[in-house]
Design a protein around this motif. Structure first.
Motif, PDB file in Angstrom:
ATOM      1  N   ARG A 576     -73.892  18.354   1.353  1.00 55.06           N
ATOM      2  CA  ARG A 576     -74.700  18.455   2.507  1.00 55.06           C
ATOM      3  C   ARG A 576     -75.175  17.289   3.469  1.00 55.06           C
ATOM      4  N   HIS A 577     -76.241  16.861   3.457  1.00 52.00           N
ATOM      5  CA  HIS A 577     -76.431  15.590   4.154  1.00 52.00           C
ATOM      6  C   HIS A 577     -76.551  14.262   3.544  1.00 52.00           C
ATOM      7  N   PHE A 578     -76.024  14.064   2.304  1.00 52.41           N
ATOM      8  CA  PHE A 578     -76.156  12.941   1.295  1.00 52.41           C
ATOM      9  C   PHE A 578     -74.750  12.438   1.109  1.00 52.41           C
ATOM     10  N   VAL A 596     -69.752  18.063  10.171  1.00 47.62           N
ATOM     11  CA  VAL A 596     -70.978  18.875  10.933  1.00 47.62           C
ATOM     12  C   VAL A 596     -71.721  19.890  10.069  1.00 47.62           C
ATOM     13  N   VAL A 597     -71.016  20.538   9.341  1.00 49.35           N
ATOM     14  CA  VAL A 597     -71.759  21.679   8.373  1.00 49.35           C
ATOM     15  C   VAL A 597     -72.143  21.118   7.081  1.00 49.35           C
ATOM     16  N   GLY A 868     -79.229  26.338  15.568  1.00 49.81           N
ATOM     17  CA  GLY A 868     -80.538  26.657  15.675  1.00 49.81           C
ATOM     18  C   GLY A 868     -81.123  25.574  14.745  1.00 49.81           C
ATOM     19  N   ASN A 869     -80.738  25.266  13.686  1.00 46.75           N
ATOM     20  CA  ASN A 869     -81.245  24.252  12.808  1.00 46.75           C
ATOM     21  C   ASN A 869     -81.466  22.822  13.556  1.00 46.75           C
ATOM     22  N   ALA A 870     -80.213  22.610  14.383  1.00 48.98           N
ATOM     23  CA  ALA A 870     -80.214  21.362  15.152  1.00 48.98           C
ATOM     24  C   ALA A 870     -81.399  21.428  16.481  1.00 48.98           C
ATOM     25  N   ARG A 871     -81.706  22.544  16.575  1.00 53.29           N
ATOM     26  CA  ARG A 871     -82.738  22.570  17.717  1.00 53.29           C
ATOM     27  C   ARG A 871     -84.084  22.228  17.061  1.00 53.29           C
ATOM     28  N   ASP A 872     -84.289  23.153  15.962  1.00 57.52           N
ATOM     29  CA  ASP A 872     -85.558  22.946  15.236  1.00 57.52           C
ATOM     30  C   ASP A 872     -86.090  21.655  14.532  1.00 57.52           C
ATOM     31  N   VAL A 873     -84.694  21.369  13.807  1.00 54.55           N
ATOM     32  CA  VAL A 873     -85.079  20.281  12.826  1.00 54.55           C
ATOM     33  C   VAL A 873     -85.006  18.948  14.025  1.00 54.55           C
ATOM     34  N   GLY A 874     -84.469  18.952  14.879  1.00 56.60           N
ATOM     35  CA  GLY A 874     -84.079  17.728  15.759  1.00 56.60           C
ATOM     36  C   GLY A 874     -85.084  17.774  16.772  1.00 56.60           C
ATOM     37  N   GLY A 875     -85.685  18.785  17.080  1.00 57.59           N
ATOM     38  CA  GLY A 875     -87.112  18.530  17.842  1.00 57.59           C
ATOM     39  C   GLY A 875     -88.127  17.805  16.855  1.00 57.59           C
ATOM     40  N   PRO A 935     -76.072   1.039  14.005  1.00 49.68           N
ATOM     41  CA  PRO A 935     -76.121   0.755  15.615  1.00 49.68           C
ATOM     42  C   PRO A 935     -75.018   1.292  16.589  1.00 49.68           C
ATOM     43  N   THR A 936     -75.505   1.545  17.828  1.00 48.18           N
ATOM     44  CA  THR A 936     -74.639   1.876  18.832  1.00 48.18           C
ATOM     45  C   THR A 936     -74.920   1.140  19.988  1.00 48.18           C
ATOM     46  N   SER A 937     -74.181   1.352  21.105  1.00 47.40           N
ATOM     47  CA  SER A 937     -74.355   0.736  22.479  1.00 47.40           C
ATOM     48  C   SER A 937     -73.802  -0.283  22.638  1.00 47.40           C
ATOM     49  N   ASP A 938     -73.360  -0.896  23.918  1.00 50.54           N
ATOM     50  CA  ASP A 938     -72.817  -2.132  24.114  1.00 50.54           C
ATOM     51  C   ASP A 938     -73.770  -3.075  23.742  1.00 50.54           C
ATOM     52  N   ARG A 939     -75.009  -2.937  23.336  1.00 51.40           N
ATOM     53  CA  ARG A 939     -75.995  -3.990  22.899  1.00 51.40           C
ATOM     54  C   ARG A 939     -76.151  -3.813  21.557  1.00 51.40           C
ATOM     55  N   MET A 940     -75.376  -2.800  20.622  1.00 51.76           N
ATOM     56  CA  MET A 940     -75.749  -2.552  19.530  1.00 51.76           C
ATOM     57  C   MET A 940     -77.050  -2.664  18.989  1.00 51.76           C
ATOM     58  N   ASN A 941     -77.997  -2.054  19.970  1.00 55.37           N
ATOM     59  CA  ASN A 941     -79.404  -2.000  19.748  1.00 55.37           C
ATOM     60  C   ASN A 941     -80.009  -0.523  19.567  1.00 55.37           C
ATOM     61  N   VAL A 942     -79.170   0.414  19.426  1.00 55.68           N
ATOM     62  CA  VAL A 942     -79.665   1.751  19.302  1.00 55.68           C
ATOM     63  C   VAL A 942     -79.083   2.560  17.995  1.00 55.68           C
ATOM     64  N   PHE A 943     -80.071   3.000  17.224  1.00 50.94           N
ATOM     65  CA  PHE A 943     -79.633   3.688  16.149  1.00 50.94           C
ATOM     66  C   PHE A 943     -79.067   5.149  16.605  1.00 50.94           C
ATOM     67  N   LYS A 944     -77.830   5.383  16.180  1.00 56.25           N
ATOM     68  CA  LYS A 944     -77.202   6.498  16.399  1.00 56.25           C
ATOM     69  C   LYS A 944     -77.695   7.649  15.323  1.00 56.25           C
ATOM     70  N   VAL A 945     -78.603   8.633  15.653  1.00 56.88           N
ATOM     71  CA  VAL A 945     -79.079   9.526  14.553  1.00 56.88           C
ATOM     72  C   VAL A 945     -78.080  10.856  14.991  1.00 56.88           C
ATOM     73  N   LYS A 946     -77.131  11.053  14.200  1.00 57.53           N
ATOM     74  CA  LYS A 946     -76.452  12.297  14.361  1.00 57.53           C
ATOM     75  C   LYS A 946     -75.830  12.708  12.785  1.00 57.53           C
ATOM     76  N   PRO A 947     -76.855  13.191  12.042  1.00 60.57           N
ATOM     77  CA  PRO A 947     -76.930  13.604  10.773  1.00 60.57           C
ATOM     78  C   PRO A 947     -75.900  15.237  10.814  1.00 60.57           C
ATOM     79  N   PRO A 948     -75.144  15.472   9.480  1.00 60.38           N
ATOM     80  CA  PRO A 948     -74.886  16.839   9.575  1.00 60.38           C
ATOM     81  C   PRO A 948     -75.948  17.812  10.065  1.00 60.38           C
ATOM     82  N   LEU A 949     -75.444  18.834  10.473  1.00 59.37           N
ATOM     83  CA  LEU A 949     -76.371  19.925  11.112  1.00 59.37           C
ATOM     84  C   LEU A 949     -77.086  20.496  10.266  1.00 59.37           C
TER      85      LEU A 949
END
Length: 971
Positions: A576-578, A596-597, A868-875, A935-949
Motif C-alpha cells: 500500500r503506502h509503505f 499509484v494504487v 476521490g481518495n486523492a481529493r479527500d485525503v489530499g484536502g 526535495p524537488t525544484s531547481d532550488r531543492m527546497n520543496v518537499f514533493k508530496v505525492k504518495p500512493p493514492l
C-alpha cells in the motif's frame, strides 16, 4: 600525588555569590574596562559575558570557585594555549593577555573568600547544547574535536593537573557514594545499582587504561558552533585534570543523550570519529560505555546535591532535567550490549567474557523435522498485508500444527516483519533474540548438560559454565542441580515457548531494534542446536563479512544512476503506502507516484502472474490485451484524442510526443517551460530545463529548443495575482518566435508544475499558450506523467484544471504501477502523420503483461475510488500542512491539489531565500522517524508530496505530525 583541589575535602561547592553589578566593578577596577556584565550559568563557578555599552561582546569574566587554588587556574590557561597552538583549526577560549603577554588574571574578594578572576576570549556562535536534535555529522564532529584536544594535551606534565574532581570518572564510585543520598528515593536504587555494576566492569581494566591530562568537560555545553553550525570552538577548561584518557570521550558522548531524538546508538558516529584520530585501546573500548553509565550517575547525584545546597542556582535546577534524560538513556541498554555494538562499529569483532559464542553440545528437545517459519520481510507468508496482523506468527504456527507437524519454530536473529507496527517513529523491536516454539502435544525438555535449574511462574532457567538458557511458557518439572538428560520441563500443547540462550539470557527482550541488534546478538547464542536444528545465518554479527547491497550497487552501476539518501535503507518489500526495509521496518512512502494504487496490490500481482503463465511477447503480435488497453485509454481522453501509442516509460512518451509534433508540422523548433523535466532520451532531455536534474540544462539546450519563463506564482517574476501575466507573455514569445521565421512545431509543458514544486499553473496559462502555438500551426503537448490518472483529486488529467484540451498527451509512471508502461494519446490525424517518418515499434510497450497491468490499474482506480481518495485525503493533508505553516516560519507555502503537493521551505518569507540544505537535513531526520520524503525544484527546497493514492488519513496525519516534530526539535 594530588597537588590541587580535592573534592572530597569539601563536597559542598556552591557557586560564588556574586552578581552582575559586582562583576562590572571587578572588570572596571581590575582590568580597566567600562562594560556591562550579563550573568551566565555555571554549577560551581561564576561566569559573566562582558559587553561594551553598545552591546559588543568583549570577553567572559570567569570567577573560579574559591576552593580552587591559583596554580590550578594557571595550569588551565597553559592547557588552552597548548591546544590553540596544536589545533589552529579550533577556536579556543584562552585567557586574554595584555600587550606585554601577561594574562589578564587577578585574585578578587568574594563573599565566599578570595577567588581567581580572569578574562577569557569570547567565542561567538552559540553552543552545541542549544541545537536541539543533533544529526550524525554533528555528533561525529564532537568526537573528532575530543580526539584533537586529547592529542594536543598528551604529554602535559604540570603537577597542578593532579586533582580530585567530582567529575573525574576515576572517582565516580566515591562521588556516587558521597552524594547519592541527594537522589530522590524512587530513583536512588536504580542509579546506585547501575553505577556499582558499571564500576565492577571498569575496575579490572584500570591497570590498562592510558592516563593523561584531558579537558574532562568537552560536552555539548562547551563546544561552540562556527560556520554551517559545525563545532569549531572549545570553552570552559575549569575541569582540566589528569585521568584516564577515555573519560574524555565518555563524557563527550554522554552529553549527546539528552538531545531530542537521541538514544545510545546516536553516539556511535562520535566514537568512530574519535577512534579514527586517536585509536582506542582494547581496555578503553571495554571501559567506554560503563564510563558513560558512571558519568550519568555522577551527573544526577551531583545535580541533585547542587540543587539541595545551592537552592538559588536556577542553572543547576534546569540542567537536572536533562541530566536525568542522560541517565535514562545511558541505562536503557546493558553495558555489555553497548560495548559489543561499539566493537562492531569500530570493526573490532567480538571479545571479552560477554561474547556468547556457540553453545556446548547438548539437546534440550530433538526436533530435526520441525517446520520453520520465515517471518522476514521477504517471506511469502506475509504477502498481501498479512504482516500487519499482530498475531500472524501464532496463526501460521497453528496452521502448520493442524497440517500434522509435530513442532513449529522460528529463527534466531531474524529481522521479523511479522507483527511489525506501521506509523511509529521508533525503529521496531523486530530482531529476534531467541526462538519461538510451538508443539502439537506436550513435549519433555531435558537438561542438555549438568546444570542448575530454577523456575518461576513464567518458565525455567538453566545455568552451566557461564551459559544461561531460558525457556518461557513451559511447566517446570525439576529444579536445583540436575544431570544431563533430566526432564526439567514440559511444553504446553499449541502454546508458544520462548527459548533464549547466552551469557545472560534472563531479562532479554524478545525483539530488539535493528540499530542495537549486533550488540545484543553478540552476547547471545542461537538456541537452534538445543532443538537439534542447524544454526541460522540471521544472527551472524560480522559486519565486514560480505559486501553490502549498497557497495555492490555502487560498484556495478553507473555513478549517475543515483539513489535517494546518502545512507539509503535497503527496501525489500512494499505494501500500500509503505516501503519496508530489510530490518522489518515499515516506512511511510510520501513520494512514490509510480505505485499509484499502492505497492504490491494483490490484483496487480494476480494479473501479472496469470498473464506470465499465458503469454508475454512484443506488441507486434495480435492479442486481446493491447486492443482493450488502447481502447480504454482512448476512452479516458477528451475528443478528438482517440489514438494511442504504447511505450515503456515517461521519457519515451515525451520523446515520441515531440517527434509526433515535429513530423505532423514539418517543423524543427519546440517551446518548453523553464524549470521543467521531461525525461532523459535525446528529445525529452533537450526540452528539460531543470538545473536540479541537469546543472548544465540551460547552457546545453540545442538551438531548436526555446524556453519561456517558469510561471511560478510564488517566487517567479510575477507573483500572486500578477501571475496572470505569465500566459500572455509566453504567448507573445511564441508570436515573436514565429515572426522570426521559427514557428514552433509545438509547446510541451507539465500541465501542473510538478518539477518546480507541485503547484498549479496560473489560471488561464495553458489556454493562452495553447492558443498561441496553434495560431502558428503548432501542437500542444501535455506532459501528464506526474499528475495524470486522478492524482489531483478533482481532475483525472492535469489539463482539466486549466480547462483546455491538448493535441497530444504523454503519460507514464502511474500507468503501470511500477511496471514499465507509458502511453501517448493523440488524434488519428496527428498519429497518421508519423507514417511519413517510418514505422513505430516498442518491444515491450503494450506487451501482454504491460497491457493487462495497465487495465488492472485503471480498474483499481475506479473500483477503489482512488481519485476521490486523492481529493479527500489530499484536502485533509493540505489543510494540516497549511496549519503547520502557521507555526513554523520555515514553511513558506504549501502548493498543490489532491495528493500532489509541494511544501516549500524558505529561510525568510520576505526574500524567499530557499532553505535547501535544511530540506535535505529534514529529509534525513524524517527517514529516521519512519517517513520517506525528498526535495524537488531547481532550488531543492520543496518537499514533493505525492504518495500512493491509497494513503489514508491516519498516514497523512502521521506525516504531518512527524514533520511537526522535526521542525520543532531540529534536524
Amino acid at each position: 600525588m594530588t597537588t590541587g583541589m580535592d573534592f572530597f575535602d569539601a563536597v559542598t561547592l556552591p557557586a560564588p555569590r556574586v552578581d552582575e553589578a559586582w562583576a562590572r566593578r571587578v572588570v572596571r577596577d581590575s582590568f580597566g574596562i567600562d562594560a556591562v556584565a550579563h550573568q551566565l550559568g555555571s554549577n560551581q563557578d561564576a561566569n559573566f559575558l562582558i559587553r561594551t555599552p553598545n552591546g559588543e561582546p568583549v570577553a567572559v569574566l570567569k570567577v573560579t570557585n574559591p576552593a580552587f587554588v591559583a596554580a590550578e587556574v594557571s595550569a588551565q590557561d597553559d592547557a588552552t594555549d597548548r591546544i590553540a597552538t596544536a589545533c589552529p583549526d579550533l577556536r579556543i577560549a584562552q585567557v586574554l593577555r595584555g600587550d606585554d603577554g601577561v594574562a589578564q588574571r587577578t585574585t578578587v574578594d568574594t563573599p565566599d573568600g578570595p577567588a581567581v578572576a580572569r578574562l577569557i576570549r569570547f567565542l561567538d556562535g552559540g553552543t552545541l547544547f542549544d541545537q536541539g536534535y543533533l544529526d550524525p555529522r554533528s555528533v561525529a564532529r564532537l568526537g573528532e574535536v575530543a580526539a584533537k584536544v586529547d592529542l594536543a594535551l598528551a604529554g602535559l606534565t604540570d603537577n597542578a593537573h593532579d586533582r580530585v574532581l567530582q567529575w573525574d570518572l576515576q572517582y565516580a564510585d566515591r562521588t556516587v557514594a558521597a552524594l547519592g543520598s541527594s537522589l530522590p528515593a524512587a530513583r536512588r536504587d536504580r542509579i546506585e545499582s547501575a553505577a556499582a555494576r558499571a564500576w565492577d566492569l571498569v575496575a579490572p581494566l584500570v591497570p590498562d587504561l592510558p592516563v593523561q591530562v584531558v579537558h574532562l568537560d568537552l560536552t555539548d555545553d562547551n563546544t561552540v558552533l562556527g560556520a554551517d553550525s559545525v563545532v569549531d570552538g572549545v570553552i570552559d577548561f575549569s575541569d582540566v585534570t589528569r585521568t584516564w584518557t577515555v573519560c574524555e570521550l565518555a563524557i563527550a558522548i554522554s552529553s549527546v543523550l539528552h538531545h531530542p531524538g537521541a538514544e545510545p546508538a546516536s553516539v556511535l558516529p562520535a566514537v568512530r570519529a574519535y577512534h579514527s584520530l586517536r585509536p582506542l585501546s582494547e581496555a578503553e573500548v571495554e571501559a567506554l560505555w560503563p564510563l558513560v553509565v558512571l558519568r550519568a550517575a555522577v551527573l544526577v547525584v551531583s545535580g541533585c546535591h547542587q540543587v539541595a545546597v545551592d537552592g538559588d542556582n536556577d542553572y543547576a535546577e534546569t540542567r537536572l532535567v536533562r541530566e536525568w534524560r542522560i541517565a535514562d538513556q545511558a541505562l536503557s541498554v546493558p553495558p555489555e550490549v553497548m560495548t559489543a555494538l561499539i566493537r562492531d562499529t569500530l570493526g573490532l569483532g567480538c571479545a571479552g567474557d560477554e561474547a556468547a559464542g556457540p553453545l556446548p553440545d547438548g539437546v534440550l528437545l530433538a526436533l530435526p523435522d520441525a517446520a520453520v517459519l520465515d517471518l522476514s520481510p521477504q517471506s511469502s507468508l506475509l504477502d498481501d498485508g498479512a504482516w500487519e496482523n499482530g498475531e500472524i506468527a501464532e496463526v501460521l504456527a497453528a496452521d502448520r500444527l493442524a497440517a500434522g507437524h509435530r513442532a513449529v519454530v522460528t529463527k534466531f536473529g531474524e529481522a521479523r516483519l511479522a507483527g511489525s507496527r506501521a506509523l511509529v517513529q521508533e525503529s521496531p523491536a523486530a530482531v529476534a533474540t531467541g526462538i519461538d516454539l510451538w508443539t502439537a502435544g506436550s513435549e519433555e525438555l531435558s537438561a542438555p548438560w549438568d546444570c542448575e535449574v530454577s523456575s518461576d511462574e513464567s518458565g525455567i532457567v538453566l545455568r552451566a559454565d557461564h551459559i544461561e538458557v531460558v525457556a518461557h511458557g513451559v511447566t517446570a518439572r525439576a529444579t536445583g542441580a540436575v544431570v544431563a538428560g533430566t526432564v526439567v520441563a514440559t511444553t504446553v500443547p499449541r502454546s508458544r515457548t520462548r527459548i533464549t540462550a547466552g551469557r545472560r539470557a534472563g531479562g532479554v527482550p524478545e525483539g530488539v531494534a535493528a540499530p542495537y541488534a549486533r550488540g545484543w546478538l553478540a552476547t547471545l547464542a542461537d538456541p537452534a542446536p538445543l532443538l537439534g536444528l542447524p544454526t541460522t545465518s540471521a544472527g551472524h554479527t560480522d559486519s565486514s563479512a560480505a559486501e553490502s547491497v549498497l557497495e555492490q550497487r555502487e560498484r556495478a552501476l553507473a555513478e549517475v544512476q543515483e539513489h535517494y539518501y546518502r545512507e539509503p535503507p535497503r527496501i525489500e518489500r512494499g505494501w500500500r503506502h509503505f516501503l519496508i526495509t530489510e530490518e522489518g521496518r515499515p516506512l511511510l512512502d510520501m513520494i512514490n507516484n509510480v505505485a499509484v494504487v499502492g505497492h504490491s496490490h494483490p490484483r496487480i500481482a494476480r494479473t501479472a502472474e496469470r498473464q506470465l503463465r499465458l503469454l508475454n511477447t512484443n506488441s507486434r503480435f495480435n492479442y486481446e490485451a493491447i486492443a482493450s488497453f488502447g481502447a480504454r485509454l482512448a476512452d479516458l481522453a477528451p475528443d478528438p484524442l482517440d489514438t494511442v501509442f504504447l511505450v515503456n516509460s515517461g521519457s519515451e512518451a515525451t520523446d515520441l510526443a515531440i517527434r509526433l509534433a515535429l513530423v505532423a508540422t514539418g517543423r524543427s523548433d519546440m517551446v518548453a517551460m523553464s524549470e521543467a523535466y521531461h525525461g532523459w532520451t535525446y528529445a525529452s532531455d533537450a526540452v528539460s530545463t531543470s538545473v536540479a536534474d541537469n546543472p548544465n540544462a540551460l547552457q546545453s539546450r540545442p538551438s531548436w529548443v526555446h524556453t519561456v519563463a517558469a510561471p511560478n506564482p510564488y517566487r517567479g517574476r510575477h507573483r500572486g495575482s500578477d501571475a496572470s501575466r505569465y500566459g500572455p507573455e509566453a504567448a507573445a514569445a511564441i508570436d515573436e518566435l514565429a515572426a522570426s521565421g521559427q514557428a514552433p512545431a509545438g509547446f510541451i509543458g507539465e500541465t501542473y508544475y510538478g518539477n518546480a514544486g507541485g503547484m498549479p499553473l496560473p489560471e488561464g496559462y495553458l489556454a493562452a499558450v495553447y492558443a498561441a502555438v496553434r495560431h502558428h500551426g503548432g501542437l500542444a503537448i501535455a506532459d501528464e506523467i506526474q499528475v495524470g490518472y486522478g492524482r489531483l483529486g478533482h481532475w483525472f488529467w492535469g489539463f482539466e484544471q486549466q480547462a483546455v484540451v491538448p493535441d497530444i498527451i504523454a503519460v507514464a509512471k502511474a500507468v503501470g504501477n511500477g511496471v514499465p508502461v507509458g502511453a501517448v494519446i493523440t488524434s488519428r490525424a496527428v498519429a497518421d502523420t508519423y507514417r511519413d517518418a517510418g514505422y513505430f515499434f516498442s518491444s515491450t510497450g503494450g506487451s501482454p503483461l504491460s497491457s493487462r497491468i495497465g487495465l488492472a490499474v485503471l480498474d483499481i482506480i475506479r473500483d477503489e475510488d482512488l481519485q476521490g481518495n486523492a481529493r479527500d485525503v489530499g484536502g485533509h493533508l493540505k489543510a494540516r500542512l497549511e496549519e503547520l505553516a502557521q507555526r513554523h516560519e520555515i514553511i513558506g507555502a504549501v502548493h498543490g491539489h489532491g495528493l500532489y503537493l509541494g511544501v516549500e521551505l524558505v529561510r525568510d518569507r520576505t526574500t524567499l531565500e530557499p532553505a535547501s540544505s535544511e530540506a535535505n537535513a529534514i529529509c534525513d531526520r524524517m527517514l529516521d522517524l519512519g517517513v520517506v520524503i525528498q526535495p524537488t525544484s531547481d532550488r531543492m527546497n520543496v518537499f514533493k508530496v505525492k504518495p500512493p493514492l491509497c494513503i489514508d488519513r491516519s498516514a497523512a496525519d502521521f506525516f504531518v505530525d512527524t514533520l511537526d516534530r522535526v521542525l520543532s526539535e531540529g534536524w
